[in-house]
Design a protein around this motif. Sequence first.
Motif, short mmCIF file in Angstrom:
data_model
loop_
_atom_site.label_atom_id
_atom_site.label_comp_id
_atom_site.label_asym_id
_atom_site.label_seq_id
_atom_site.Cartn_x
_atom_site.Cartn_y
_atom_site.Cartn_z
N CYS A 25 0.84 -1.20 0.00
CA CYS A 25 0.00 0.00 0.00
C CYS A 25 0.88 1.26 0.00
O CYS A 25 1.97 1.26 0.56
CB CYS A 25 -0.92 0.03 1.21
SG CYS A 25 -2.03 1.48 1.22
N ASP A 27 0.48 3.86 1.63
CA ASP A 27 0.43 4.55 2.93
C ASP A 27 1.86 4.71 3.47
O ASP A 27 2.53 3.73 3.78
CB ASP A 27 -0.43 3.73 3.90
CG ASP A 27 -0.74 4.48 5.18
OD1 ASP A 27 0.17 5.16 5.71
OD2 ASP A 27 -1.87 4.38 5.66
N GLY A 53 -4.20 0.58 -1.06
CA GLY A 53 -4.84 -0.69 -0.72
C GLY A 53 -3.92 -1.90 -0.87
O GLY A 53 -4.29 -3.00 -0.45
N HIS A 90 -2.60 -3.77 5.34
CA HIS A 90 -2.19 -3.22 6.64
C HIS A 90 -3.36 -2.68 7.46
O HIS A 90 -4.44 -2.42 6.93
CB HIS A 90 -1.16 -2.10 6.44
CG HIS A 90 -1.73 -0.86 5.82
ND1 HIS A 90 -2.27 0.16 6.58
CD2 HIS A 90 -1.87 -0.49 4.52
CE1 HIS A 90 -2.70 1.12 5.74
NE2 HIS A 90 -2.46 0.75 4.51
N CYS A 93 -6.13 0.83 6.95
CA CYS A 93 -5.95 1.19 5.53
C CYS A 93 -7.17 1.96 5.03
O CYS A 93 -8.31 1.50 5.15
CB CYS A 93 -5.75 -0.07 4.69
SG CYS A 93 -5.39 0.31 2.95
N GLY A 94 -6.92 3.10 4.45
CA GLY A 94 -7.99 3.93 3.92
C GLY A 94 -8.80 3.23 2.84
O GLY A 94 -9.99 3.50 2.67
ZN LIG Z 1 -3.44 1.45 2.90
#
Ligand SMILES: [Zn+2]
Length: 146
Positions: A25, A27, A53, A90, A93-94
Amino acid sequence: MTSEPAVIFQSPREHYAAQACVVWCFDDRFYKLLKAFGKQNGLKNIDLVKVAGGAKALAGGPSPERDFVLNQVKTSIRLHGAKRVILMLHRDCGAYGGSKNFENGDVERKNHETQLRAAKDFLADEIPGVAVDAYFADFDGLYEIL
Ligand SMILES: [Zn+2]
């Protein structure tokens, strides 16, 4: 006409074999974890598919995102002979609506474990013989999901 580089930096010119194609991801909270993982596992060269994602796109049904990520993995294998694929999801996660979208931490982790296994099965079907390892990234470390 010559122009000055915005950054002076020597990148390697040699081609390489990738020890792994990593689907991670984007992030940034988990970027240093990826560096630590690579170091601990002696991953000198990886092809990094860094998307929102992470492995999520590979766990769902048909979608343009799934096609895109699958093609990136196949390209890594074709161009750089990636020996294995590493999948990551993770906590918080958005792409899953964050931790707040789950009843509690255990439910969130169980969901991501199920998703990772689905992504693994999908890749095994699409790329026969490929070695796939799946990991759940938490704030205290990285957990392999078998
Ligand atoms: Zn994420």
